[in-house]
Write an enzyme that holds these catalytic residues in place. Structure first.
Site, short mmCIF file in Angstrom:
data_model
loop_
_atom_site.label_atom_id
_atom_site.label_comp_id
_atom_site.label_asym_id
_atom_site.label_seq_id
_atom_site.Cartn_x
_atom_site.Cartn_y
_atom_site.Cartn_z
N HIS A 52 1.91 10.85 -29.83
CA HIS A 52 1.93 12.27 -29.46
C HIS A 52 1.97 13.18 -30.68
O HIS A 52 1.73 14.38 -30.56
CB HIS A 52 3.12 12.56 -28.54
CG HIS A 52 3.02 11.85 -27.23
ND1 HIS A 52 2.02 12.08 -26.31
CD2 HIS A 52 3.79 10.86 -26.67
CE1 HIS A 52 2.18 11.30 -25.25
NE2 HIS A 52 3.24 10.54 -25.46
N ARG A 77 4.84 4.83 -34.81
CA ARG A 77 4.47 4.59 -33.40
C ARG A 77 2.96 4.76 -33.28
O ARG A 77 2.41 5.79 -33.66
CB ARG A 77 5.18 5.55 -32.46
CG ARG A 77 4.70 5.31 -31.01
CD ARG A 77 5.56 5.98 -29.98
NE ARG A 77 5.35 7.42 -29.90
CZ ARG A 77 5.85 8.19 -28.92
NH1 ARG A 77 6.61 7.62 -27.97
NH2 ARG A 77 5.64 9.48 -28.89
N GLU A 156 8.95 1.99 -20.79
CA GLU A 156 9.01 3.37 -20.30
C GLU A 156 8.26 3.53 -18.98
O GLU A 156 7.87 4.64 -18.62
CB GLU A 156 8.49 4.35 -21.36
CG GLU A 156 7.17 3.99 -21.99
CD GLU A 156 6.75 4.94 -23.12
OE1 GLU A 156 7.38 5.99 -23.31
OE2 GLU A 156 5.77 4.62 -23.80
N ASP A 182 9.22 9.37 -20.39
CA ASP A 182 8.25 8.69 -19.52
C ASP A 182 8.95 7.87 -18.44
O ASP A 182 8.48 7.82 -17.30
CB ASP A 182 7.33 7.80 -20.35
CG ASP A 182 6.16 8.59 -20.91
OD1 ASP A 182 5.54 9.35 -20.15
OD2 ASP A 182 5.86 8.47 -22.11
C1 3PY Z 1 9.56 9.01 -24.09
O1 3PY Z 1 10.70 9.47 -23.94
O2 3PY Z 1 8.77 8.78 -23.17
C2 3PY Z 1 9.09 8.72 -25.44
O3 3PY Z 1 8.03 8.18 -25.59
C3 3PY Z 1 9.95 9.13 -26.59
O4 3PY Z 1 9.20 9.71 -27.56
MG MG Z 2 6.85 7.97 -23.90
#
Ligand code: 3PY
Ligand code: MG
Length: 261
Positions: A52, A77, A156, A182
């Site tokens: 992101h 990442r 996530e 997420d």
């Molecule tokens: C999330 O909280 O989904 C993340 O990817 C943290 O950056």
């Molecule tokens: Mg995320």
């Protein structure tokens, strides 16, 4: 800092000593920003975000030496599914890669295959900046790399939570990293964002317990200082505290509030 392997080896060493790490999180693809964050004594490492955030392989490659100049490790990442980028980041001298949306054992195996040299995986040889940064000989680096270049699979989604034991069981996976935003979207069926809510907290507790049972490491993203302190107290190994963009905005807003009254 680790005595052998410099900043490249510092993350594995810090995780072994068991104290939770608090890392910065940078999406601004400017190496000077990563260097400034690394200069804060309270940050143990810097995460560079290619999912992101605006980082790419070139900005990561330029940022790593500035973070290493403070004796600290860099973590990157990658974008979703960008497993083939993983070995390039380790070549550049990052100490861990976080891969988002690892939802199955198959995803985890693919991630590990690009991250680890045989026999664990099929990483291709060419770590020239990492050799220069670590000061290790090529032979020594080859022997140590699988233990120094760590893989954190992001949990996530509901599928990832269901598969967490299998993901943690993959030999080349060193741990998981929880994305609470997420995860909260997934667990609410898209109804809302609630990264610190009760349902997300229960999922985090579960992930922490399964990771401890597997003897691996667990990281998590946190938006605030108090939540970071709480997560460290709970036993998370690595907590990413807020992004550079969020911290910049918070600082600017606080200053403007004072200025404007
Ligand atoms: C999330 O909280 O989904 C993340 O990817 C943290 O950056
Ligand atoms: Mg995320």
């Amino acid at each position: 800092m680790a005595e052998r392997g410099g900043a490249v080896a510092a993350l594995a060493a810090r995780l072994r000593d068991g104290r939770p790490l608090i890392t910065a999180w940078s999406g601004i693809a400017e190496p000077a920003v990563a260097g400034i964050l690394a200069g804060e004594p309270g940050f143990d490492a810097v995460v560079l975000d290619m999912q992101h955030g605006a980082h790419d392989v070139a900005s990561v490659t330029r940022s790593v030496p500035l973070v290493a100049a403070r004796g600290k490790p860099t973590i990157a990442r990658v974008p979703v599914g960008a497993f083939s980028t993983v070995s390039r980041l380790f070549d550049a001298g990052v100490s861990a890669v976080i891969a988002p949306m690892v939802n199955s054992v198959e995803d985890a195996r693919l991630f590990a295959s690009f991250a680890k040299f045989p026999p664990l995986g099929e990483r291709s040889w060419g770590p020239l900046p990492a050799l220069a940064l670590s000061g290790l000989s090529a032979d020594h680096y080859l022997k140590e790399a699988n233990g120094l270049c760590l893989t954190l699979a992001m949990v996530e989604t509901r599928a990832a939570l269901d598969a967490i034991d299998g993901i943690l069981g993959v030999l080349g996976i060193d741990g998981v990293f929880i994305g609470p935003s997420d995860l909260s979207i997934a667990l609410s069926g898209g109804a809302g964002l609630d990264p610190d809510g009760a349902v997300t907290r229960a999922a985090l507790d579960h992930a922490l317990a399964r990771t401890r049972a597997a003897g691996k490491r667990i990281g998590v993203y946190s938006q605030t200082g108090p939540r970071t302190r709480e997560l460290a107290g709970q036993g998370f190994d690595l907590i990413a505290l807020a992004s550079d963009v969020a911290l910049l905005r918070a600082g600017v807003q606080a200053a403007l509030k004072e200025a404007r009254g």
